[in-house]
Every structure is written in C-alpha cells, then in structure tokens.
Design a protein around this motif. Structure first.
Motif, PDB file in Angstrom:
ATOM      1  N   LEU A 192     -26.882  23.994  11.078  1.00 27.78           N
ATOM      2  CA  LEU A 192     -27.716  23.080  11.880  1.00 27.78           C
ATOM      3  C   LEU A 192     -26.889  22.424  12.988  1.00 27.78           C
ATOM      4  CD1 LEU A 192     -30.167  21.206   9.464  1.00 27.78           C
ATOM      5  CD2 LEU A 192     -30.701  22.932  11.170  1.00 27.78           C
ATOM      6  N   PHE A 193     -25.638  22.091  12.653  1.00 29.04           N
ATOM      7  CA  PHE A 193     -24.771  21.525  13.686  1.00 29.04           C
ATOM      8  C   PHE A 193     -24.466  22.554  14.771  1.00 29.04           C
ATOM      9  CE2 PHE A 193     -24.084  17.623  11.423  1.00 29.04           C
ATOM     10  CZ  PHE A 193     -23.761  16.738  12.442  1.00 29.04           C
ATOM     11  N   ASN A 194     -24.439  23.802  14.379  1.00 29.23           N
ATOM     12  CA  ASN A 194     -24.300  24.872  15.363  1.00 29.23           C
ATOM     13  C   ASN A 194     -25.423  24.787  16.397  1.00 29.23           C
ATOM     14  OD1 ASN A 194     -22.439  26.788  15.830  1.00 29.23           O
ATOM     15  ND2 ASN A 194     -23.222  28.276  14.355  1.00 29.23           N
ATOM     16  N   LEU A 244     -19.566  15.729  18.410  1.00 27.32           N
ATOM     17  CA  LEU A 244     -20.464  16.316  17.406  1.00 27.32           C
ATOM     18  C   LEU A 244     -19.688  17.076  16.336  1.00 27.32           C
ATOM     19  CD1 LEU A 244     -23.605  17.605  19.314  1.00 27.32           C
ATOM     20  CD2 LEU A 244     -23.412  15.718  17.712  1.00 27.32           C
ATOM     21  N   THR A 245     -18.664  17.797  16.744  1.00 24.99           N
ATOM     22  CA  THR A 245     -17.849  18.532  15.776  1.00 24.99           C
ATOM     23  C   THR A 245     -17.206  17.572  14.782  1.00 24.99           C
ATOM     24  OG1 THR A 245     -17.374  20.116  17.522  1.00 24.99           O
ATOM     25  CG2 THR A 245     -16.005  20.241  15.554  1.00 24.99           C
ATOM     26  N   LYS A 269     -17.620  14.624   9.271  1.00 25.37           N
ATOM     27  CA  LYS A 269     -17.938  13.378   8.539  1.00 25.37           C
ATOM     28  C   LYS A 269     -19.156  13.588   7.638  1.00 25.37           C
ATOM     29  CE  LYS A 269     -14.701  11.171   9.727  1.00 25.37           C
ATOM     30  NZ  LYS A 269     -13.736  10.737   8.738  1.00 25.37           N
ATOM     31  N   VAL A 270     -20.193  14.212   8.216  1.00 28.98           N
ATOM     32  CA  VAL A 270     -21.430  14.435   7.444  1.00 28.98           C
ATOM     33  C   VAL A 270     -21.137  15.347   6.249  1.00 28.98           C
ATOM     34  CG1 VAL A 270     -23.744  15.472   7.492  1.00 28.98           C
ATOM     35  CG2 VAL A 270     -22.977  14.039   9.388  1.00 28.98           C
ATOM     36  N   GLU A 271     -20.358  16.392   6.481  1.00 23.28           N
ATOM     37  CA  GLU A 271     -20.035  17.317   5.383  1.00 23.28           C
ATOM     38  C   GLU A 271     -19.289  16.593   4.273  1.00 23.28           C
ATOM     39  OE1 GLU A 271     -18.163  20.957   6.572  1.00 23.28           O
ATOM     40  OE2 GLU A 271     -19.769  21.421   7.983  1.00 23.28           O
ATOM     41  N   GLY A 274     -15.224  18.565  -2.806  1.00 25.12           N
ATOM     42  CA  GLY A 274     -14.886  17.617  -1.745  1.00 25.12           C
ATOM     43  C   GLY A 274     -14.075  16.408  -2.164  1.00 25.12           C
ATOM     44  N   LYS A 275     -14.768  15.266  -2.188  1.00 25.16           N
ATOM     45  CA  LYS A 275     -14.096  13.974  -2.321  1.00 25.16           C
ATOM     46  C   LYS A 275     -13.148  13.879  -3.502  1.00 25.16           C
ATOM     47  CE  LYS A 275     -17.751  11.409  -0.705  1.00 25.16           C
ATOM     48  NZ  LYS A 275     -18.855  10.567  -1.115  1.00 25.16           N
ATOM     49  N   SER A 276     -13.692  14.087  -4.687  1.00 24.17           N
ATOM     50  CA  SER A 276     -12.886  13.796  -5.871  1.00 24.17           C
ATOM     51  C   SER A 276     -11.663  14.701  -5.934  1.00 24.17           C
ATOM     52  CB  SER A 276     -13.731  13.952  -7.130  1.00 24.17           C
ATOM     53  OG  SER A 276     -14.272  15.238  -7.185  1.00 24.17           O
ATOM     54  N   ILE A 277     -11.808  15.938  -5.491  1.00 25.61           N
ATOM     55  CA  ILE A 277     -10.648  16.835  -5.534  1.00 25.61           C
ATOM     56  C   ILE A 277      -9.591  16.342  -4.557  1.00 25.61           C
ATOM     57  CG2 ILE A 277      -9.851  19.131  -4.857  1.00 25.61           C
ATOM     58  CD1 ILE A 277     -12.184  20.307  -6.291  1.00 25.61           C
TER      59      ILE A 277
END
Lengths: 234, 243
Positions: free
Chosen positions: A150-152, A204-205, A210-212, A220-223
C-alpha cells in the motif's frame, strides 16, 4: 551569487509551499478515499456478491487497462460535452481515487485472503458476524500484510499527482513549469522540483518503517528488545 | 442430550459422513476416535456449523434443526452459540494480547460490559493457570500455554457444549497430559464435552463414553473398558496400532 543559484533559492519555497498546499493534501485525500474504496471492492469480490462483484471486476478491468492521463482527460475535458462539468481539483480527486481504488483493491484482496483459515474459523466458531469478524479479526491482520504494497502505491501517488497539471490543477509540477516559463531555467528548476518530490517520498518511506514497527505484533518489537539485552550482557 | 439423526455430509464426490446417528449425553465427556479420514473432525465441525450438514437433524433441548429443509438461520445461530470450539492449531488472534483474546468475543458478540468481561477473563485465566501472562501476545507463549488460552477463550462464551478438535496433536506428549488434566478440571460435569482425538489417554482418563468412527459411520460405542475389551477385529487392530 550566480543567476541559476539565485533562481534555485528564490523558487524553492514557492514550489515547496505549492507542494504542501496542493500536492500533499491531494495525495492524502486520494489515498484515504482510494483505500476505503479498495477495501469495499476487495470484500465485494471475496464474498462474490452478485451483480456488485461483476461491476467491481469491470471497474478494475477498465481502470487498470487504460492510462491515467486518458482517464483524467475524459473526466475533465470529455464529460463537459455530456453536460457534466467538474472543476479541476474535484476531477483530479475523483480520477485518482478511482485509480488507487482499482489497484489497491487487488492488494487488499490478496492481504485478506492471506490471513490464515484458522483465524476465520476461530472467529466464526466464537459467533462473530461477518462484519464483526472483518473489523476485529481479519482486517487488523490483513493491514499488516498490506502495508508495504500500500505504501508502494502511496509513494507512486505522490508523483502521479503531477499529472493533474495537465488538467490545470496548479500543483507542484505546474508551479515549476510556470517559473520555468518566466526564467527559462528548465535544468535547475526541474531538478529542484524532482528533489522536493524526493523529499516527500523519503518522508513516506520513513513513515512506512514506523507503521510497520507499530503493527509488528509478532516478532518485530520484542525480538529487537531481546537482541538489545543480549548485546548488553555481552 | 444432543441427538444427531441421519447426518450426511459430503465434499464433492467424497462422502465423509454417511447417515450418521448418535446421542451425546449432557454434562458428560464423549471421546470420538477413529483413523484419519474417518470423519471425526468433520463431525465436530458440523456440530459447530463451520460446515453445514447436507441432510439430517440436530435435536438439542427444545431446538430441532433439520438440514434437509430450508434452515432457520436464527435458530442455527442460536445453536451455534451454544457450542465452543478448541482447535488443533490453537488459532489465537495474534494481534491481541492474551486477555484481549478472551474478552473479544464476549464484548463484541454478546455485548457484555467491558469491566465484567475482563473480570470474568481474569477468573478464567486463573483457572487455566496463566494469569501472569495476561498482557503478553500469543507468540510469546509456548504451544501448551496457547492451547490453555484457547480453552479459556472458548469457555468465556459460556457454551453448553465444548468441542475439542485434536487439542493436543500439535503438542509434545508431556504437555498432552497437562492439557488433558486441564480439560478435565475446568469442564468436567459442567459442560458437554466432545473430544476428537488420536490419543487413547483421553478415552482412558476422562471419557464417559467413547465413539469409534469408521468411514463416516459409528462402528462402535460404549465406555472405554467396553471398547478396550471388544472382540471386533477392526477396533482391536486400531487400538493396537495407536497403542
């Protein structure tokens, strides 16, 4: 200071401000409306709702199969012949929204279908209605899958709005063309406007990452956190 | 008592349930065994309406669902809500925390007050022994822990009938026993349990009745002891293979 450099500096803010006032709002409005349209079209096609499903298929076929500039010309220059007069900016919003809606509907459709069957079954077994299941269970997970593509289209859209210059919308590119006509410095001015598009797209990139990060409910986060503490221990 | 009468279900040319009839006693634990492809899971999914039977009748309390006729959707939904399902693959919602997984359906589907839903969820979490994990995400839990949460999630909807579709097949043998004890602890006597399994321990430890399914039909039913001492060649063969 050379004449080119002065023109470059003097033009920077007028072009940038046109970008902030026209290009960015146009992009945001179209992206939001287009994505909403995409979700609706995707769900219609997944549920195979009679008639609507055929209409959706036809719509996606037409929009994807014809150039955006042709669509813009039909809406802005062609429709007045039929007695339908739409001002430039609304004409641009309508055409771009239809375009984003068609392309993104395929992104959204594949993202929804990529949510594992077990999730649909678990929600169904718990008694969720179709709409409740979509909103609470499926779409949040599909969003995560759909964000990169979608960001594409979001990034493409920023640049595609320059086509609105052809139907008299004074966005960033037309503003640059006008300065060029006055000063006759096409080289530096088109590089300049290119740079400003590049800045917008870079933002935007950055936003995409940030959104991801925010949506990475697994991994993601916890790892990342764990990796950090591992490094600290060592 | 839940009565299934002449249930038929096929997928294309493949007839999975053939005129199957059985009775399931309320507040008892019924274990369904049988080899792969015998129709065990399909039967469970039919009771939960994840797949609708082609023909036959469900009769439960004052409800009668006749699948051969045009179904009353509201009645179907009412019956479906009396059932809770625990899946082989847990199927927790990955974007929700443990406690959110449990309260999501009561709040969304039953419009229960948020505060009450959370209080009830905490009680359930204590029952399954994972209260301290309430704010973690499913991927941070082990398989066994995820299945405990899945059981709590199903119980939160206060069903009459709990359906377990091979609840331990994705877990290692040690955890299997743990889940078995948990099911027994949190459901026995208060729920009508129907457990589909390959694991004879379930049949041995917590079943009131065992149903042996073969090619979409009931080959034998009775207590674990009755089946275990059966003279039927096919049952003997089956029990010997899975040991």
């Amino acid at each position: 200071m050379s004449r080119e450099l002065r023109i470059f500096i003097d033009s920077f803010f007028p072009i940038l401000i046109t970008g902030l006032k026209v290009t960015i709002p146009l992009t945001l409005i179209v992206f939001i409306l287009g994505t909403l349209l995409a979700v609706i079209v995707a769900i219609i096609r997944i549920r195979k709702i009679k008639v609507l499903s055929q209409i959706s298929w036809f719509y996606v076929w037409i929009i994807r199969g014809t150039p955006l500039i042709v669509q813009l010309f039909i809406v802005f220059f062609g429709l007045p012949k039929m007695g339908i007069i739409i001002p430039a900016i609304p004409a641009a919003i309508i055409t771009f929204t239809l375009s984003v809606g068609a392309y993104s509907s395929e992104i959204v459709r594949s993202a929804i279908l990529a949510v594992p069957t077990g999730q649909w079954e678990a929600a169904e077994a718990l008694g969720f209605s179709y709409i409740q299941m979509m909103i609470k269970v499926i779409l949040p997970q599909a969003t995560k899958i759909a964000v990169p593509p979608l960001f594409n289209s979001f990034i493409s859209l920023v640049k595609d709005t320059s086509l609105a210059s052809t139907i008299t919308v004074t966005e960033m590119f037309l503003a640059t063309q006008r300065i060029t006509a006055r000063t006759y410095e096409p080289f530096i001015l088109y590089i300049e406007v290119g740079l400003i598009y590049l800045i917008f797209c870079s933002v935007l990139t950055w936003l995409q990452s940030k959104v991801e990060d925010k949506l990475s409910f697994n991994k993601g986060k916890s790892i990342k956190k764990k990796e950090k503490s591992y490094v600290e221990v060592n | 008592m839940l009565k299934l009468i002449n249930i038929t279900k096929s997928f294309g040319d493949n007839i999975v349930l053939k005129d199957l009839s059985l009775e399931i006693e309320s507040d008892k634990t019924t274990v369904i065994i049988g080899s792969s492809g015998s129709g065990k899971s399909t039967l469970l999914r039919c009771i939960n309406m994840l797949s609708e039977p082609d023909a036959g009748i469900f009769s439960y309390k004052d409800m009668t669902l006749n699948f051969s006729d045009k179904l009353d959707r509201r009645l179907e939904y009412k019956f479906k809500k009396l059932t809770g399902m625990v899946f082989q693959g847990f199927n927790l919602f990955p974007h929700k925390t443990v406690i959110e997984n449990i309260v999501l359906a009561p709040i969304t589907v039953n419009s229960i007050d948020k505060k009450i839903a959370y209080e009830e969820a905490e009680i359930l979490l204590k029952q399954v022994g994972l209260f301290e994990k309430k704010d973690q995400y499913p991927h941070e839990l082990s398989g066994g822990q995820q299945q405990r949460i899945a059981i709590a999630r199903a119980l939160a909807m206060k069903p009459d009938i709990m359906l377990f579709d091979e609840p331990t097949s994705a877990l290692d043998p040690e955890i299997e026993l743990e889940i078995l004890k948990l099911i027994s602890k949190v459901t026995k006597g208060n729920f009508t349990n129907i457990i589909v399994t390959h694991n004879m321990n379930f049949a041995k430890e917590i079943s009131d009745k065992v149903i042996f399914l073969e090619k979409g039909q009931v080959l034998a039913e009775g207590t674990y002891e009755q089946l275990n001492t059966s003279d039927n060649v096919r049952i003997k063969q089956f029990l010997n293979t899975i040991g």
